[in-house]
Design an enzyme around this catalytic site. Structure first.
Site, PDB file in Angstrom:
ATOM      1  N   CYS A   1       0.851  -1.192   0.000  1.00 35.27           N
ATOM      2  CA  CYS A   1       0.000   0.000   0.000  1.00 35.27           C
ATOM      3  C   CYS A   1       0.883   1.237   0.000  1.00 35.27           C
ATOM      4  O   CYS A   1       2.091   1.152   0.228  1.00 35.27           O
ATOM      5  CB  CYS A   1      -0.929   0.007   1.215  1.00 35.27           C
ATOM      6  SG  CYS A   1      -2.363   1.079   0.969  1.00 35.27           S
TER       7      CYS A   1
ATOM      8  N   CYS B   1      -0.270   4.239   1.718  1.00 37.32           N
ATOM      9  CA  CYS B   1      -0.747   5.233   2.694  1.00 37.32           C
ATOM     10  C   CYS B   1       0.298   5.645   3.731  1.00 37.32           C
ATOM     11  O   CYS B   1       0.320   6.795   4.162  1.00 37.32           O
ATOM     12  CB  CYS B   1      -2.038   4.782   3.356  1.00 37.32           C
ATOM     13  SG  CYS B   1      -1.931   3.194   4.184  1.00 37.32           S
TER      14      CYS B   1
ATOM     15  N   TYR C   1      -3.101  -9.783  15.954  1.00 37.94           N
ATOM     16  CA  TYR C   1      -2.009  -9.302  16.807  1.00 37.94           C
ATOM     17  C   TYR C   1      -1.825 -10.203  18.024  1.00 37.94           C
ATOM     18  O   TYR C   1      -0.864 -10.051  18.759  1.00 37.94           O
ATOM     19  CB  TYR C   1      -2.290  -7.848  17.231  1.00 37.94           C
ATOM     20  CG  TYR C   1      -2.423  -6.942  16.015  1.00 37.94           C
ATOM     21  CD1 TYR C   1      -1.293  -6.503  15.335  1.00 37.94           C
ATOM     22  CD2 TYR C   1      -3.676  -6.560  15.522  1.00 37.94           C
ATOM     23  CE1 TYR C   1      -1.399  -5.707  14.212  1.00 37.94           C
ATOM     24  CE2 TYR C   1      -3.801  -5.760  14.392  1.00 37.94           C
ATOM     25  CZ  TYR C   1      -2.658  -5.339  13.739  1.00 37.94           C
ATOM     26  OH  TYR C   1      -2.766  -4.575  12.611  1.00 37.94           O
TER      27      TYR C   1
ATOM     28  N   GLU D   1     -16.505  -7.791  -5.425  1.00 40.57           N
ATOM     29  CA  GLU D   1     -15.082  -7.446  -5.265  1.00 40.57           C
ATOM     30  C   GLU D   1     -14.221  -8.717  -5.229  1.00 40.57           C
ATOM     31  O   GLU D   1     -13.157  -8.778  -5.838  1.00 40.57           O
ATOM     32  CB  GLU D   1     -14.864  -6.659  -3.968  1.00 40.57           C
ATOM     33  CG  GLU D   1     -15.235  -5.188  -4.034  1.00 40.57           C
ATOM     34  CD  GLU D   1     -14.176  -4.351  -4.758  1.00 40.57           C
ATOM     35  OE1 GLU D   1     -13.202  -4.926  -5.272  1.00 40.57           O
ATOM     36  OE2 GLU D   1     -14.346  -3.119  -4.827  1.00 40.57           O
TER      37      GLU D   1
ATOM     38  N   LYS E   1     -11.980  -7.910   5.706  1.00 37.60           N
ATOM     39  CA  LYS E   1     -11.410  -7.070   6.763  1.00 37.60           C
ATOM     40  C   LYS E   1     -12.322  -5.890   7.040  1.00 37.60           C
ATOM     41  O   LYS E   1     -12.776  -5.267   6.073  1.00 37.60           O
ATOM     42  CB  LYS E   1     -10.046  -6.589   6.276  1.00 37.60           C
ATOM     43  CG  LYS E   1      -9.356  -5.644   7.202  1.00 37.60           C
ATOM     44  CD  LYS E   1      -8.118  -5.111   6.542  1.00 37.60           C
ATOM     45  CE  LYS E   1      -7.557  -4.023   7.439  1.00 37.60           C
ATOM     46  NZ  LYS E   1      -6.439  -3.374   6.830  1.00 37.60           N
TER      47      LYS E   1
ATOM     48  N   LYS F   1     -12.361  -5.120   1.704  1.00 34.41           N
ATOM     49  CA  LYS F   1     -11.852  -4.308   2.810  1.00 34.41           C
ATOM     50  C   LYS F   1     -12.766  -3.102   2.969  1.00 34.41           C
ATOM     51  O   LYS F   1     -12.962  -2.340   2.022  1.00 34.41           O
ATOM     52  CB  LYS F   1     -10.425  -3.873   2.512  1.00 34.41           C
ATOM     53  CG  LYS F   1      -9.860  -2.918   3.553  1.00 34.41           C
ATOM     54  CD  LYS F   1      -8.411  -2.592   3.283  1.00 34.41           C
ATOM     55  CE  LYS F   1      -7.912  -1.550   4.269  1.00 34.41           C
ATOM     56  NZ  LYS F   1      -6.491  -1.263   4.066  1.00 34.41           N
TER      57      LYS F   1
ATOM     58  N   SER G   1      -6.741  -3.746  14.237  1.00 42.79           N
ATOM     59  CA  SER G   1      -6.202  -3.079  15.422  1.00 42.79           C
ATOM     60  C   SER G   1      -7.287  -2.654  16.413  1.00 42.79           C
ATOM     61  O   SER G   1      -7.111  -2.798  17.619  1.00 42.79           O
ATOM     62  CB  SER G   1      -5.373  -1.864  14.999  1.00 42.79           C
ATOM     63  OG  SER G   1      -6.136  -0.976  14.209  1.00 42.79           O
TER      64      SER G   1
ATOM     65  N   CYS H   1      -4.137   5.972   0.042  1.00 46.58           N
ATOM     66  CA  CYS H   1      -3.565   4.704  -0.419  1.00 46.58           C
ATOM     67  C   CYS H   1      -3.221   4.727  -1.907  1.00 46.58           C
ATOM     68  O   CYS H   1      -2.901   3.690  -2.491  1.00 46.58           O
ATOM     69  CB  CYS H   1      -4.531   3.563  -0.123  1.00 46.58           C
ATOM     70  SG  CYS H   1      -4.976   3.457   1.623  1.00 46.58           S
TER      71      CYS H   1
ATOM     72  N   ARG I   1     -11.284   7.374   3.480  1.00 49.37           N
ATOM     73  CA  ARG I   1     -10.982   6.358   2.465  1.00 49.37           C
ATOM     74  C   ARG I   1     -12.248   5.802   1.812  1.00 49.37           C
ATOM     75  O   ARG I   1     -12.224   4.726   1.216  1.00 49.37           O
ATOM     76  CB  ARG I   1     -10.211   5.206   3.108  1.00 49.37           C
ATOM     77  CG  ARG I   1      -8.926   5.595   3.807  1.00 49.37           C
ATOM     78  CD  ARG I   1      -7.940   4.445   3.778  1.00 49.37           C
ATOM     79  NE  ARG I   1      -6.875   4.548   4.751  1.00 49.37           N
ATOM     80  CZ  ARG I   1      -5.889   5.434   4.729  1.00 49.37           C
ATOM     81  NH1 ARG I   1      -5.856   6.372   3.794  1.00 49.37           N
ATOM     82  NH2 ARG I   1      -4.947   5.409   5.664  1.00 49.37           N
TER      83      ARG I   1
ATOM     84  N   ARG J   1      -3.467   3.160  12.461  1.00 47.56           N
ATOM     85  CA  ARG J   1      -2.992   4.364  11.778  1.00 47.56           C
ATOM     86  C   ARG J   1      -1.994   5.122  12.642  1.00 47.56           C
ATOM     87  O   ARG J   1      -1.133   5.823  12.122  1.00 47.56           O
ATOM     88  CB  ARG J   1      -4.176   5.231  11.342  1.00 47.56           C
ATOM     89  CG  ARG J   1      -4.920   4.550  10.203  1.00 47.56           C
ATOM     90  CD  ARG J   1      -6.103   5.329   9.704  1.00 47.56           C
ATOM     91  NE  ARG J   1      -6.882   4.507   8.778  1.00 47.56           N
ATOM     92  CZ  ARG J   1      -8.077   4.825   8.336  1.00 47.56           C
ATOM     93  NH1 ARG J   1      -8.639   5.967   8.700  1.00 47.56           N
ATOM     94  NH2 ARG J   1      -8.707   4.033   7.503  1.00 47.56           N
TER      95      ARG J   1
HETATM   96  C1  PBG Z   1      -3.217   0.064   4.755  1.00 45.87           C
HETATM   97  C2  PBG Z   1      -3.789  -0.817   5.818  1.00 45.87           C
HETATM   98  C3  PBG Z   1      -4.604  -0.483   6.908  1.00 45.87           C
HETATM   99  C4  PBG Z   1      -4.747  -1.642   7.663  1.00 45.87           C
HETATM  100  C5  PBG Z   1      -4.066  -2.646   6.994  1.00 45.87           C
HETATM  101  N1  PBG Z   1      -3.497  -2.124   5.858  1.00 45.87           N
HETATM  102  C6  PBG Z   1      -5.161   0.825   7.329  1.00 45.87           C
HETATM  103  C7  PBG Z   1      -6.132   1.510   6.475  1.00 45.87           C
HETATM  104  O1  PBG Z   1      -6.595   1.021   5.443  1.00 45.87           O
HETATM  105  O2  PBG Z   1      -6.414   2.663   6.835  1.00 45.87           O
HETATM  106  C8  PBG Z   1      -5.495  -1.773   8.957  1.00 45.87           C
HETATM  107  C9  PBG Z   1      -4.983  -2.827   9.884  1.00 45.87           C
HETATM  108  C10 PBG Z   1      -5.468  -2.737  11.282  1.00 45.87           C
HETATM  109  O3  PBG Z   1      -6.248  -1.846  11.659  1.00 45.87           O
HETATM  110  O4  PBG Z   1      -5.061  -3.596  12.082  1.00 45.87           O
HETATM  111  N2  PBG Z   1      -4.062   0.461   3.751  1.00 45.87           N
END
Ligand code: PBG
Length: 328
Positions: free
Chosen positions: A125, A127, A318, A238, A253, A200, A279, A135, A222, A210
């Site tokens: 990515c 970002c 995690y 998708e 996700k 996603k 996260s 991104c 986003r 982030r």
């Molecule tokens: C990057 C990305 C993100 C996450 C994984 N890859 C953040 C986003 O899309 O803003 C999130 C992972 C997480 O929250 O654990 N694009």
């Protein structure tokens, strides 16, 4: 009215719940260390292990420290890690993302040296690498899909060249899986796999990440590229497109708030299906457990079983190391 003292029951489902061993025997879903992928955040430099405040227990690591932790993961039986890079500098186009000597590329080499048997997956990515935090590449204030795809494919190639086993595009641009497949094949990396963040969602559950990746968008959000939470049929579309473009593994996700999407994807597609327990899911449980309001191990185990029961055979979490230790 039946007399409660003289119930004549043939069916007593409780019979199978009587003993722990019997419950284990009839369990329909099992959580295996074999399913787990452990995410690592990679910072340029050496000897760095900087705790992430909003994600207690997780740290940002330099490539050498990441290699150490990767060996720990292998020792615990974890099959794969997922790497997130942090840049040396940020610019408009995220140009540090495809540098051969970037932190994540260095970490791939170090980890493959230290633990050749471990599957190294890399998040692809822009970002964290762009000064605007989006991104993709901007055209004014909108994201230019096709130029973004070209840049993202170059990032994927740099990861494959560094030795990544699987690249995982997380940008949600249209056509990126096909573009990555073509670029990899042209460069002789036909064995490098693609794990597509296929469905996603534009989710508030990414907040703590982030902070770790320093990747929050500096303006807007986003929602013009990540999916809208109400949609599940669109998620199927998708996923179908990513499979047609050459994805080897598909991913949904976040996980816990999207169990129905995982279940629908499992019913409809035969590819290996991953779910990313993100996260925010981690930090919420951690915070409540720190206050003594819930039992972390029990709540995590129950949550992971729910994700597996919904149909995910691969879980990015995690807690991967903790789960492996709890099972050990
Ligand atoms: C990057 C990305 C993100 C996450 C994984 N890859 C953040 C986003 O899309 O803003 C999130 C992972 C997480 O929250 O654990 N694009």
């Amino acid at each position: 009215m039946p007399d409660p003292d003289r119930l004549d029951l043939t069916n007593r489902p409780r019979r199978l719940r009587r003993l722990e061993s019997l419950r284990r025997l009839v369990a329909e879903t099992r959580l295996s260390v074999d399913s787990l992928v452990y995410p690592l955040f990679i910072e340029p430099g050496a000897g760095i292990e900087q705790p992430i405040e909003a994600m207690p227990g997780q740290s940002i690591l330099s490539p050498d420290r990441a290699a150490d932790l990767a060996r720990t993961a292998v020792g615990l039986g974890i099959p794969a890690v997922l790497l997130f890079g942090r840049p040396r500098f940020k610019d408009d186009t995220g140009s540090d993302a495809d540098a051969a000597d970037g932190a994540v590329q260095e970490a791939i080499r170090r980890i493959k040296d230290a633990a050749p048997e471990l599957t190294v997956i890399t998040d692809v990515c822009l970002c964290a690498y762009t000064n605007h935090g989006h991104c993709g590449v901007l055209d004014g204030e909108t994201i230019d899909n096709d130029r973004s795809v070209a840049a993202i494919a170059r990032v994927a190639l740099s990861h494959a060249q560094a030795g990544a086993d699987v690249v995982a595009p997380s940008d949600m641009m249209d056509g990126r899986v096909g573009a990555i497949r073509a670029v990899l094949d042209d460069a002789g990396h036909s064995e490098t796999g693609i794990l597509a963040y296929a469905a996603k969602y534009a989710s508030a559950f990414y907040g703590p990440f982030r902070e770790a990746a320093d990747s929050a968008p500096s303006f807007g959000d986003r929602r013009s590229y990540q999916m809208d939470p109400p949609n599940v049929r669109e998620a199927m579309r998708e996923i179908e497109l990513d499979i047609a473009e050459g994805a080897d593994i598909i991913m949904v996700k976040p996980a816990l708030a999207y169990l129905d999407v995982i279940a629908a994807a499992r019913r409809r597609f035969d590819l290996p299906l991953a779910a990313y327990s993100v996260s925010g899911e981690y930090s919420m449980i951690k915070a409540a457990a720190e206050r003594g309001w819930i039992d972390e191990q029990k709540v995590v185990t129950e949550s992971m079983i729910a994700i597996a029961r919904a149909g995910a055979g691969i879980i990015v979490t995690y807690w991967a190391l903790d789960i492996a230790r709890w099972q050990g």
